[in-house]
Design a protein around this motif. Structure first.
Motif, PDB file in Angstrom:
ATOM      1  N   LEU A  83      -4.442   3.799  10.461  1.00 19.04           N
ATOM      2  CA  LEU A  83      -4.316   2.350  10.646  1.00 19.04           C
ATOM      3  C   LEU A  83      -3.983   1.658   9.334  1.00 19.04           C
ATOM      4  O   LEU A  83      -3.197   0.704   9.301  1.00 19.04           O
ATOM      5  CB  LEU A  83      -5.605   1.780  11.240  1.00 19.04           C
ATOM      6  N   LEU A  84      -4.558   2.141   8.246  1.00 18.17           N
ATOM      7  CA  LEU A  84      -4.244   1.585   6.927  1.00 18.17           C
ATOM      8  C   LEU A  84      -2.780   1.845   6.569  1.00 18.17           C
ATOM      9  O   LEU A  84      -2.088   0.952   6.070  1.00 18.17           O
ATOM     10  CB  LEU A  84      -5.166   2.187   5.867  1.00 18.17           C
ATOM     11  N   CYS A  85      -2.315   3.065   6.827  1.00 15.93           N
ATOM     12  CA  CYS A  85      -0.900   3.399   6.593  1.00 15.93           C
ATOM     13  C   CYS A  85       0.010   2.473   7.392  1.00 15.93           C
ATOM     14  O   CYS A  85       1.017   1.974   6.879  1.00 15.93           O
ATOM     15  CB  CYS A  85      -0.613   4.849   6.988  1.00 15.93           C
ATOM     16  N   LEU A  86      -0.349   2.259   8.646  1.00 17.55           N
ATOM     17  CA  LEU A  86       0.445   1.400   9.521  1.00 17.55           C
ATOM     18  C   LEU A  86       0.442  -0.040   9.015  1.00 17.55           C
ATOM     19  O   LEU A  86       1.493  -0.702   8.975  1.00 17.55           O
ATOM     20  CB  LEU A  86      -0.113   1.470  10.945  1.00 17.55           C
ATOM     21  N   PHE A  87      -0.726  -0.530   8.609  1.00 21.78           N
ATOM     22  CA  PHE A  87      -0.836  -1.897   8.109  1.00 21.78           C
ATOM     23  C   PHE A  87       0.031  -2.101   6.862  1.00 21.78           C
ATOM     24  O   PHE A  87       0.776  -3.076   6.762  1.00 21.78           O
ATOM     25  CB  PHE A  87      -2.298  -2.224   7.793  1.00 21.78           C
ATOM     26  N   VAL A  88      -0.079  -1.182   5.902  1.00 20.81           N
ATOM     27  CA  VAL A  88       0.699  -1.306   4.657  1.00 20.81           C
ATOM     28  C   VAL A  88       2.191  -1.218   4.945  1.00 20.81           C
ATOM     29  O   VAL A  88       2.987  -1.953   4.360  1.00 20.81           O
ATOM     30  CB  VAL A  88       0.264  -0.229   3.645  1.00 20.81           C
ATOM     31  N   SER A  89       2.572  -0.329   5.853  1.00 16.56           N
ATOM     32  CA  SER A  89       3.990  -0.169   6.190  1.00 16.56           C
ATOM     33  C   SER A  89       4.557  -1.435   6.815  1.00 16.56           C
ATOM     34  O   SER A  89       5.664  -1.870   6.482  1.00 16.56           O
ATOM     35  CB  SER A  89       4.182   1.011   7.151  1.00 16.56           C
ATOM     36  N   LEU A  90       3.792  -2.053   7.713  1.00 17.59           N
ATOM     37  CA  LEU A  90       4.272  -3.271   8.379  1.00 17.59           C
ATOM     38  C   LEU A  90       4.140  -4.509   7.501  1.00 17.59           C
ATOM     39  O   LEU A  90       4.911  -5.458   7.646  1.00 17.59           O
ATOM     40  CB  LEU A  90       3.499  -3.491   9.683  1.00 17.59           C
ATOM     41  N   LEU A  97       4.883 -13.035  11.067  1.00 18.24           N
ATOM     42  CA  LEU A  97       3.517 -12.506  11.165  1.00 18.24           C
ATOM     43  C   LEU A  97       3.144 -12.146  12.595  1.00 18.24           C
ATOM     44  O   LEU A  97       2.527 -11.101  12.835  1.00 18.24           O
ATOM     45  CB  LEU A  97       2.528 -13.546  10.610  1.00 18.24           C
ATOM     46  N   ARG A  98       3.525 -12.984  13.564  1.00 16.83           N
ATOM     47  CA  ARG A  98       3.168 -12.699  14.958  1.00 16.83           C
ATOM     48  C   ARG A  98       3.770 -11.364  15.415  1.00 16.83           C
ATOM     49  O   ARG A  98       3.106 -10.581  16.098  1.00 16.83           O
ATOM     50  CB  ARG A  98       3.658 -13.839  15.856  1.00 16.83           C
ATOM     51  N   ARG A  99       4.999 -11.103  15.016  1.00 18.45           N
ATOM     52  CA  ARG A  99       5.636  -9.834  15.404  1.00 18.45           C
ATOM     53  C   ARG A  99       4.976  -8.654  14.698  1.00 18.45           C
ATOM     54  O   ARG A  99       4.877  -7.565  15.270  1.00 18.45           O
ATOM     55  CB  ARG A  99       7.129  -9.884  15.088  1.00 18.45           C
ATOM     56  N   LYS A 100       4.540  -8.880  13.460  1.00 20.70           N
ATOM     57  CA  LYS A 100       3.818  -7.819  12.753  1.00 20.70           C
ATOM     58  C   LYS A 100       2.541  -7.457  13.489  1.00 20.70           C
ATOM     59  O   LYS A 100       2.207  -6.277  13.641  1.00 20.70           O
ATOM     60  CB  LYS A 100       3.465  -8.273  11.330  1.00 20.70           C
ATOM     61  N   LEU A 118      -6.846  16.854  15.285  1.00 19.40           N
ATOM     62  CA  LEU A 118      -6.449  16.421  13.946  1.00 19.40           C
ATOM     63  C   LEU A 118      -4.945  16.489  13.715  1.00 19.40           C
ATOM     64  O   LEU A 118      -4.412  15.763  12.878  1.00 19.40           O
ATOM     65  CB  LEU A 118      -7.148  17.273  12.875  1.00 19.40           C
ATOM     66  N   ASN A 119      -4.254  17.352  14.433  1.00 19.07           N
ATOM     67  CA  ASN A 119      -2.808  17.440  14.235  1.00 19.07           C
ATOM     68  C   ASN A 119      -2.066  16.249  14.837  1.00 19.07           C
ATOM     69  O   ASN A 119      -0.869  16.072  14.605  1.00 19.07           O
ATOM     70  CB  ASN A 119      -2.247  18.739  14.815  1.00 19.07           C
ATOM     71  N   GLY A 120      -2.783  15.388  15.573  1.00 18.48           N
ATOM     72  CA  GLY A 120      -2.136  14.230  16.177  1.00 18.48           C
ATOM     73  C   GLY A 120      -2.586  12.901  15.600  1.00 18.48           C
ATOM     74  O   GLY A 120      -2.206  11.855  16.113  1.00 18.48           O
ATOM     75  N   VAL A 121      -3.389  12.929  14.522  1.00 17.26           N
ATOM     76  CA  VAL A 121      -3.839  11.665  13.949  1.00 17.26           C
ATOM     77  C   VAL A 121      -2.651  10.932  13.328  1.00 17.26           C
ATOM     78  O   VAL A 121      -1.744  11.543  12.777  1.00 17.26           O
ATOM     79  CB  VAL A 121      -4.959  11.864  12.901  1.00 17.26           C
ATOM     80  N   SER A 122      -2.689   9.610  13.424  1.00 15.44           N
ATOM     81  CA  SER A 122      -1.541   8.810  12.975  1.00 15.44           C
ATOM     82  C   SER A 122      -1.299   8.922  11.481  1.00 15.44           C
ATOM     83  O   SER A 122      -0.152   8.818  11.028  1.00 15.44           O
ATOM     84  CB  SER A 122      -1.744   7.343  13.372  1.00 15.44           C
ATOM     85  N   SER A 123      -2.354   9.154  10.691  1.00 20.27           N
ATOM     86  CA  SER A 123      -2.158   9.262   9.242  1.00 20.27           C
ATOM     87  C   SER A 123      -1.251  10.442   8.896  1.00 20.27           C
ATOM     88  O   SER A 123      -0.531  10.396   7.897  1.00 20.27           O
ATOM     89  CB  SER A 123      -3.504   9.414   8.532  1.00 20.27           C
ATOM     90  N   SER A 131       4.253   6.787   1.745  1.00 22.32           N
ATOM     91  CA  SER A 131       4.519   7.352   0.421  1.00 22.32           C
ATOM     92  C   SER A 131       5.800   6.791  -0.182  1.00 22.32           C
ATOM     93  O   SER A 131       5.832   6.413  -1.363  1.00 22.32           O
ATOM     94  CB  SER A 131       4.605   8.880   0.504  1.00 22.32           C
ATOM     95  N   VAL A 132       6.852   6.732   0.617  1.00 21.57           N
ATOM     96  CA  VAL A 132       8.131   6.197   0.110  1.00 21.57           C
ATOM     97  C   VAL A 132       7.992   4.707  -0.213  1.00 21.57           C
ATOM     98  O   VAL A 132       8.540   4.223  -1.210  1.00 21.57           O
ATOM     99  CB  VAL A 132       9.272   6.456   1.118  1.00 21.57           C
ATOM    100  N   ILE A 133       7.240   3.985   0.612  1.00 23.08           N
ATOM    101  CA  ILE A 133       7.006   2.557   0.337  1.00 23.08           C
ATOM    102  C   ILE A 133       6.264   2.384  -0.991  1.00 23.08           C
ATOM    103  O   ILE A 133       6.619   1.520  -1.804  1.00 23.08           O
ATOM    104  CB  ILE A 133       6.220   1.908   1.495  1.00 23.08           C
ATOM    105  N   LEU A 134       5.249   3.214  -1.232  1.00 25.83           N
ATOM    106  CA  LEU A 134       4.493   3.122  -2.481  1.00 25.83           C
ATOM    107  C   LEU A 134       5.363   3.462  -3.684  1.00 25.83           C
ATOM    108  O   LEU A 134       5.263   2.818  -4.744  1.00 25.83           O
ATOM    109  CB  LEU A 134       3.275   4.050  -2.430  1.00 25.83           C
ATOM    110  N   ILE A 135       6.233   4.454  -3.533  1.00 29.83           N
ATOM    111  CA  ILE A 135       7.151   4.818  -4.617  1.00 29.83           C
ATOM    112  C   ILE A 135       8.101   3.661  -4.904  1.00 29.83           C
ATOM    113  O   ILE A 135       8.343   3.296  -6.060  1.00 29.83           O
ATOM    114  CB  ILE A 135       7.931   6.104  -4.262  1.00 29.83           C
TER     115      ILE A 135
END
Length: 201
Positions: A83-90, A97-100, A118-123, A131-135
């Motif tokens: 969820l954190l990955c998804l939040f940062v990506s969006l 904001l409403r669409r986000k 565990l192989n299906g977790v969103s993270s 990772s690419v966004i952070l770079i």
């Protein structure tokens, strides 16, 4: 996650938690017989997906938490990271904001696969994007140092590889594409990202 844990405890055979049973069996091999993944038994994913729940159990064992409960605790934490990955990506997307919010809710619900373990977790699937966004965010800072960008790329590459080989490959492809796109405007940034990636590989 609590509902899934309850269903797994009540089930007499494999059901909705089948993939989790796959992980739990291998965790029992490590816990009770001291076997090692990749060397003593076959494990299809990266070391993070087997050692994280194993270390969770070691951490929670003094509190008398079972192996199964420790596994589902790690499952919960990895979904929170997703969820954190998804939040940062969006968050960085140039949309209202409403669409986000709508996108976040829809993707959060869609990414929670009860039957996948565990192989299906969103993270797992969102980590290459994050990772690419952070770079990119590190690269566009005026005061960013090239050695720090190499280190960041290297560490993120290792993180992706430890999840699983295909996630590491997805990150590598995304990094190469990003570096090629940046080369025209800032050649040093593109080359530094490629160097960091090469060091990890």
């Amino acid at each position: 996650t609590m509902l899934l844990y309850y269903l797994a405890k009540m089930a007499s055979g494999y059901g909705i938690e089948w993939e989790s049973a796959h992980f739990l069996y291998r965790l029992r091999l490590m816990e009770f017989y001291g076997l090692r993944p990749y060397l003593d038994f076959h494990f299809e994913y990266g070391p993070a997906l087997i050692y994280l729940p194993f270390w969770f159990h070691k951490l929670l064992a003094p509190l008398d938490v079972s192996l199964e409960a420790s596994y589902y605790a790690s499952y919960y934490v990895l979904n929170l990271l997703g969820l954190l990955c998804l939040f940062v990506s969006l968050d960085g997307a140039g949309i209202p904001l409403r669409r986000k919010i709508v996108a976040f809710l829809l993707l959060a619900v869609a990414s929670f696969g009860l039957w996948m373990g565990l192989n299906g977790v969103s993270s797992r699937y969102l980590l290459p994007y994050l990772s690419v966004i952070l770079i990119h965010r590190a690269a566009i800072r005026e005061q960013s140092r090239l050695w720090a960008l190499i280190a960041l790329t290297f560490l993120l590459a290792l993180a992706n590889i430890t999840i699983s080989a295909e996630i590491g490959l997805a990150f590598a492809i995304a990094c190469v594409v990003y570096a090629l796109l940046v080369l025209r405007r800032r050649a040093s940034i593109g080359l530094v990202v490629l160097v960091g990636l090469a060091l990890a590989v």
